[in-house]
Design a protein around this motif. Structure first.
Motif, PDB file in Angstrom:
ATOM      1  N   GLY A  10      91.441  73.569  38.140  1.00 33.32           N
ATOM      2  CA  GLY A  10      91.660  74.164  36.805  1.00 33.32           C
ATOM      3  C   GLY A  10      93.100  73.484  36.507  1.00 33.32           C
ATOM      4  O   GLY A  10      93.404  72.354  36.854  1.00 33.32           O
ATOM      5  N   SER A  11      93.589  73.948  35.049  1.00 31.13           N
ATOM      6  CA  SER A  11      94.719  73.216  34.636  1.00 31.13           C
ATOM      7  C   SER A  11      95.931  74.299  34.698  1.00 31.13           C
ATOM      8  O   SER A  11      95.828  75.587  34.334  1.00 31.13           O
ATOM      9  N   VAL A  12      97.038  73.751  35.098  1.00 31.71           N
ATOM     10  CA  VAL A  12      98.220  74.446  35.602  1.00 31.71           C
ATOM     11  C   VAL A  12      99.522  73.881  34.859  1.00 31.71           C
ATOM     12  O   VAL A  12      99.226  72.473  34.863  1.00 31.71           O
ATOM     13  N   ARG A  13     100.681  74.508  34.778  1.00 34.92           N
ATOM     14  CA  ARG A  13     101.899  73.818  34.556  1.00 34.92           C
ATOM     15  C   ARG A  13     102.547  73.420  35.846  1.00 34.92           C
ATOM     16  O   ARG A  13     102.393  74.071  36.677  1.00 34.92           O
ATOM     17  N   ALA A  14     103.449  72.338  35.722  1.00 32.87           N
ATOM     18  CA  ALA A  14     103.982  71.935  36.740  1.00 32.87           C
ATOM     19  C   ALA A  14     104.914  73.289  37.252  1.00 32.87           C
ATOM     20  O   ALA A  14     105.523  74.069  36.551  1.00 32.87           O
ATOM     21  N   GLY A  15     104.863  73.455  38.707  1.00 32.92           N
ATOM     22  CA  GLY A  15     105.733  74.409  39.286  1.00 32.92           C
ATOM     23  C   GLY A  15     104.579  75.691  39.838  1.00 32.92           C
ATOM     24  O   GLY A  15     105.050  76.575  40.374  1.00 32.92           O
ATOM     25  N   GLY A  16     103.354  75.604  39.156  1.00 34.30           N
ATOM     26  CA  GLY A  16     102.200  76.654  39.410  1.00 34.30           C
ATOM     27  C   GLY A  16     101.492  76.486  40.596  1.00 34.30           C
ATOM     28  O   GLY A  16     101.750  75.369  41.391  1.00 34.30           O
TER      29      GLY A  16
END
Length: 129
Positions: A10-16
């Motif tokens: 999936g798509s996540v933000r940096a740090g996720g």
């Protein structure tokens, strides 16, 4: 029948974080040697993490301390827990397994083995900054 099926991308933000899963069909086994590899556009496929039949693991330097590979022989499944994700982790992630066992280098599962018996079709991981 596809021998291995990945899920969890999936798509996540940096740090996720993300947790990838790989399920094996009856025609495949993850118990001898299993690995996660990834390939970003324009780049060569690279091993991210490998786990041997006795549970010995090895990781790419770029993911050490952030990713954890594990397997459940009873369920014939493989997981990759990914924490502190970075944009450079973005890639198609593949599950692979060898029915004979991992190639060992200095007693540890090799990170350069590519001739796996079974492959999945991949799951996309995208990390945004």
């Amino acid at each position: 029948q596809v021998p291995l099926v990945e899920s969890g991308g999936g798509s996540v933000r940096a740090g996720g974080s993300l947790k990838l899963a790989c399920a094996a069909s009856r025609s495949a086994t993850l118990s001898k040697c299993a690995a996660w590899l990834r390939q970003a556009p324009g780049s060569a496929r690279e091993a991210v993490a490998v786990i041997d039949m006795d549970g010995s693991t090895n990781y790419a330097d770029s993911v050490k301390g952030r990713f954890t590979i594990s397997k459940d022989n009873g369920e014939n499944s493989l997981t990759l827990e990914m924490n502190e994700l970075k944009p450079e982790d973005s890639a198609m992630y593949y599950c692979a397994a060898d029915r004979w066992g991992c190639t060992l280098i200095n007693g540890r599962p090799s990170m350069v083995q590519t001739d796996y018996t079974y492959w999945g079709q991949g799951t996309q991981v995208t990390v945004s900054s």
